[in-house]
Design a protein around this motif. Structure first.
Motif, PDB file in Angstrom:
ATOM      1  N   ARG A  10    -132.329   2.016  59.499  1.00 18.71           N
ATOM      2  CA  ARG A  10    -133.479   1.971  58.596  1.00 18.71           C
ATOM      3  C   ARG A  10    -133.873   0.533  58.275  1.00 18.71           C
ATOM      4  N   ALA A  11    -132.878  -0.319  58.055  1.00 20.81           N
ATOM      5  CA  ALA A  11    -133.142  -1.733  57.779  1.00 20.81           C
ATOM      6  C   ALA A  11    -133.794  -2.403  58.977  1.00 20.81           C
ATOM      7  N   ARG A  12    -133.296  -2.086  60.169  1.00 19.57           N
ATOM      8  CA  ARG A  12    -133.875  -2.668  61.392  1.00 19.57           C
ATOM      9  C   ARG A  12    -135.315  -2.189  61.565  1.00 19.57           C
ATOM     10  N   GLY A  13    -135.568  -0.901  61.280  1.00 26.22           N
ATOM     11  CA  GLY A  13    -136.927  -0.378  61.362  1.00 26.22           C
ATOM     12  C   GLY A  13    -137.858  -1.061  60.382  1.00 26.22           C
ATOM     13  N   GLY A  14    -137.349  -1.336  59.170  1.00 30.27           N
ATOM     14  CA  GLY A  14    -138.154  -2.050  58.180  1.00 30.27           C
ATOM     15  C   GLY A  14    -138.446  -3.474  58.607  1.00 30.27           C
ATOM     16  N   LEU A  15    -137.459  -4.103  59.214  1.00 25.68           N
ATOM     17  CA  LEU A  15    -137.642  -5.467  59.708  1.00 25.68           C
ATOM     18  C   LEU A  15    -138.683  -5.501  60.832  1.00 25.68           C
ATOM     19  N   ILE A  16    -138.620  -4.527  61.704  1.00 22.59           N
ATOM     20  CA  ILE A  16    -139.601  -4.442  62.798  1.00 22.59           C
ATOM     21  C   ILE A  16    -140.998  -4.202  62.221  1.00 22.59           C
ATOM     22  N   ALA A  17    -141.096  -3.343  61.212  1.00 25.91           N
ATOM     23  CA  ALA A  17    -142.395  -3.075  60.588  1.00 25.91           C
ATOM     24  C   ALA A  17    -142.978  -4.345  59.979  1.00 25.91           C
ATOM     25  N   TRP A  18    -142.143  -5.128  59.295  1.00 24.18           N
ATOM     26  CA  TRP A  18    -142.629  -6.373  58.702  1.00 24.18           C
ATOM     27  C   TRP A  18    -142.974  -7.404  59.777  1.00 24.18           C
ATOM     28  N   ALA A  19    -142.242  -7.396  60.879  1.00 26.44           N
ATOM     29  CA  ALA A  19    -142.571  -8.294  61.993  1.00 26.44           C
ATOM     30  C   ALA A  19    -143.923  -7.903  62.584  1.00 26.44           C
ATOM     31  N   CYS A  20    -144.152  -6.603  62.740  1.00 27.35           N
ATOM     32  CA  CYS A  20    -145.454  -6.135  63.250  1.00 27.35           C
ATOM     33  C   CYS A  20    -146.577  -6.534  62.290  1.00 27.35           C
ATOM     34  N   LEU A  21    -146.319  -6.420  60.995  1.00 28.49           N
ATOM     35  CA  LEU A  21    -147.335  -6.807  60.012  1.00 28.49           C
ATOM     36  C   LEU A  21    -147.618  -8.306  60.089  1.00 28.49           C
TER      37      LEU A  21
END
Length: 123
Positions: A10-21
């Motif tokens: 979940r943390a990695r997914g959140g990090l990827i989401a913020w990287a995409c943003l």
């Protein structure tokens, strides 16, 4: 063990989401900067770069909402884009801001910080 793996995922997914943003924001700033340049100086290349960059921006914004609430992602995208474009306008295009406009930008930045911190606590 399973809970630890799930929270890491979940943390990695959140990090990827913020990287995409982040990619979406940078692409928006690039695209809008080229639009301003093309509008002021002419030439179709600037509009072509604008179109491609804004398409990339919306694509990565869409990817970011997989891990960030859509309202939060849009607020951060729009707010940081606005702030960065203001800096580009001042530095590159020699735009100037009134005191009222500067106060408004500071208020927008404070709002973005509040929204972002709220997202971090609800995830």
């Amino acid at each position: 063990m399973h809970t630890q793996v799930h929270s890491q995922s979940r943390a990695r997914g959140g990090l990827i989401a913020w990287a995409c943003l982040t990619v979406a924001i940078v692409a928006e700033v690039v695209g809008t900067s080229f639009m301003a340049d093309a509008a002021r100086h002419g030439g179709y290349l600037g509009y072509a770069v604008m179109a491609v960059a804004l398409a990339i921006s919306y694509y990565f914004l869409a990817l970011s909402v997989r891990g960030i609430a859509v309202g939060v992602a849009y607020a951060v995208w729009e707010g940081l884009g606005l702030t960065l474009l203001t800096v580009v306008g001042i530095v590159v295009f020699k735009d100037s801001l009134s005191v009222q406009q500067m106060i408004g930008l500071v208020m927008a930045a404070v709002g973005i910080v509040c929204v972002t911190l709220g997202e971090a606590h609800t995830s």
